[in-house]
Design an enzyme around this catalytic site. Structure first.
Site, PDB file in Angstrom:
ATOM      1  N   ASN A 296      -6.326  -0.222  -6.346  1.00 18.23           N
ATOM      2  CA  ASN A 296      -5.013   0.592  -6.225  1.00 18.23           C
ATOM      3  C   ASN A 296      -5.014   1.624  -7.148  1.00 18.23           C
ATOM      4  OD1 ASN A 296      -2.608   1.137  -5.465  1.00 18.23           O
ATOM      5  ND2 ASN A 296      -1.634  -0.696  -5.401  1.00 18.23           N
TER       6      ASN A 296
ATOM      7  N   ARG B 128      -6.655   0.418  -1.674  1.00 21.48           N
ATOM      8  CA  ARG B 128      -5.456   0.671  -0.841  1.00 21.48           C
ATOM      9  C   ARG B 128      -5.312   2.060  -0.605  1.00 21.48           C
ATOM     10  NH1 ARG B 128       0.341   1.079  -3.304  1.00 21.48           N
ATOM     11  NH2 ARG B 128       1.843   1.013  -1.503  1.00 21.48           N
TER      12      ARG B 128
ATOM     13  N   HIS C 103       3.983  -0.388   3.661  1.00 20.54           N
ATOM     14  CA  HIS C 103       3.847  -1.973   3.253  1.00 20.54           C
ATOM     15  C   HIS C 103       3.205  -2.510   4.389  1.00 20.54           C
ATOM     16  CE1 HIS C 103       7.487  -1.198   0.611  1.00 20.54           C
ATOM     17  NE2 HIS C 103       6.831  -1.312  -0.060  1.00 20.54           N
TER      18      HIS C 103
ATOM     19  N   ARG D  98      15.064   4.927  -5.147  1.00 19.07           N
ATOM     20  CA  ARG D  98      15.013   5.727  -3.783  1.00 19.07           C
ATOM     21  C   ARG D  98      16.432   5.380  -3.140  1.00 19.07           C
ATOM     22  NH1 ARG D  98       9.260   3.837  -1.766  1.00 19.07           N
ATOM     23  NH2 ARG D  98       8.041   4.041  -3.645  1.00 19.07           N
TER      24      ARG D  98
ATOM     25  N   GLU E 187      -1.050  -8.763  -1.230  1.00 20.89           N
ATOM     26  CA  GLU E 187      -1.928  -7.638  -0.774  1.00 20.89           C
ATOM     27  C   GLU E 187      -3.284  -7.376  -1.048  1.00 20.89           C
ATOM     28  OE1 GLU E 187       1.518  -3.944  -0.214  1.00 20.89           O
ATOM     29  OE2 GLU E 187       1.668  -5.307  -1.950  1.00 20.89           O
TER      30      GLU E 187
END
Length: 375
Positions: A7, A71, A160, A221, A360
């Site tokens: 990642n 990823r 996601h 965010r 993940e």
């Protein structure tokens, strides 16, 4: 088969080594401060990979790596499933950089670093957006002129997806269902957060949109905001860079409280913190109500990711807003420490509320092995 999962961020490289057959994690680590050699960081991703190699040689004790899974945040409209990487695929991911300028360039740097270090190593790209390629057009279209979609690809993509697909499968298993028979609402709640409506095992709507900024209140965010606010701030002298910094890095829980860690906000218990949690839980509850309608009646509500799995007070705030749906939480079950998948709703609840840990890296390892074995 032994899979190295990468990642890559702009200044970091996170890795795990997984055996997808057993689910075993054989190694993991994080290389930080890439590009900051003045503070001891590697000068680039290739050098970061050299450090990973050194760590793996010590940890794996001669076990060979069979493939690398990456990823990749944005797959655009082209990529609806994991793909074996070649030069053309790298160029295609590069062309998506404008849609994910903070993520895709770093993902490509990680891919190129592996190719330089191990040129014959099979590499697979697993896309965050792929699970949402099943969205119907009425869900992914924005009500803007059609030329903006045709020229710039402006549409809802969702993110996601690797987590949502993994959690959907495991939630279905808990209910004694195949993934294709599961209909529900899955909330991935971390520093970045989104919620997805799943119908028949497929994503039919999701809160993040063209970028990961839309939707829920997140750590830094803003989530949903009136676009006219941006026009107003531009007229007030804000630049494009100012607005990007404001909405992506200085808003959300951080903007409301001064910091973005939900544990700290809950422990502090300040009025500003309690208001921030009310705003965030209210926003999520509204999405859950809307998605209950979108899927034609959910079989389950599922919480996952760091906050979703561990922040019982926040789960409680959300579910207590869902009384009109007949959903009720069992306080004792909800307050148990995180870890195992479990049901946290009462017997009277109209449908179960589940906590399902996401993984993940395991999902990327499984997908990588499947692609490599097919080639």
């Amino acid at each position: 088969m032994i899979i190295l999962v990468i990642n890559s961020g702009s200044s970091s490289l996170k890795y795990q080594v997984r055996d997808p057959d057993t689910g075993e994690r054989l190694a993991s680590g994080l290389i930080e401060r890439i590009g900051d050699s003045s503070h001891g960081g590697p000068s680039n991703h290739a050098e970061a990979l050299d450090r990973v190699t050194e760590e793996l040689e010590a940890t794996l004790q001669g076990k060979p790596i069979d493939a690398v899974g990456h990823r990749v945040v944005h797959g655009g409209e082209r990529f609806s499933e994991p793909v074996l990487i070649n030069n053309e695929i790298i160029r295609a991911i590069d062309r998506l950089n404008p849609l994910a300028p903070l993520h895709n360039p770093a993902n490509v740097q990680g891919i190129r670093a592996i190719a330089e270090r191990w040129p014959d190593m099979p590499q697979v790209a697993v896309f965050d957006t792929a699970f949402h390629r099943t969205l119907p057009e009425h869900a992914w279209r924005y009500a803007v002129p059609d030329e903006l979609y045709k020229k710039y690809g402006i549409r809802r993509y969702g993110f996601h997806g690797t987590s949502f697909e993994y959690v959907t499968r495991h939630a279905a298993q808990m209910l004694g269902l195949q993934a294709a028979d599961f209909t529900g609402i899955v909330a991935h709640l971390g520093n970045g957060a989104s919620v997805t409506a799943v119908q028949g095992g497929r994503s039919i709507d999701t809160s993040m949109g063209f970028t990961p900024l839309e939707g829920l209140v997140m750590g830094t965010r803003s989530g949903d905001i009136d676009p006219s606010i941006l026009l107003f701030l531009l007229r007030e002298g804000y630049t494009e860079q100012d607005l990007d910094q404001l909405l992506n890095r200085e808003s959300g829980l951080k903007g409301l409280t001064g910091h973005n860690d939900m544990r700290s906000i809950e422990e502090e218990g300040s009025p500003a913190g309690m208001l921030a949690l009310d705003i965030a839980s209210y926003r999520l509850a509204k999405y859950i109500g809307g998605y209950h309608v979108a899927v034609g009646g959910a079989q389950a509500l599922v919480f996952t990711a760091g906050i979703g799995e561990n922040a019982w007070r926040f789960r409680e705030r959300v579910v207590k807003r869902l009384g009109a749906l007949g959903v009720f939480i069992d306080d004792a079950e909800n307050q148990k420490p995180g870890g195992a998948a479990r049901e946290i709703s009462t017997e009277e609840s109209a449908f179960p509320v589940l906590v399902v840990p996401t993984d993940e890296e395991a999902a990327i390892a499984e997908a990588t092995a499947a692609v490599v074995l097919k080639k």
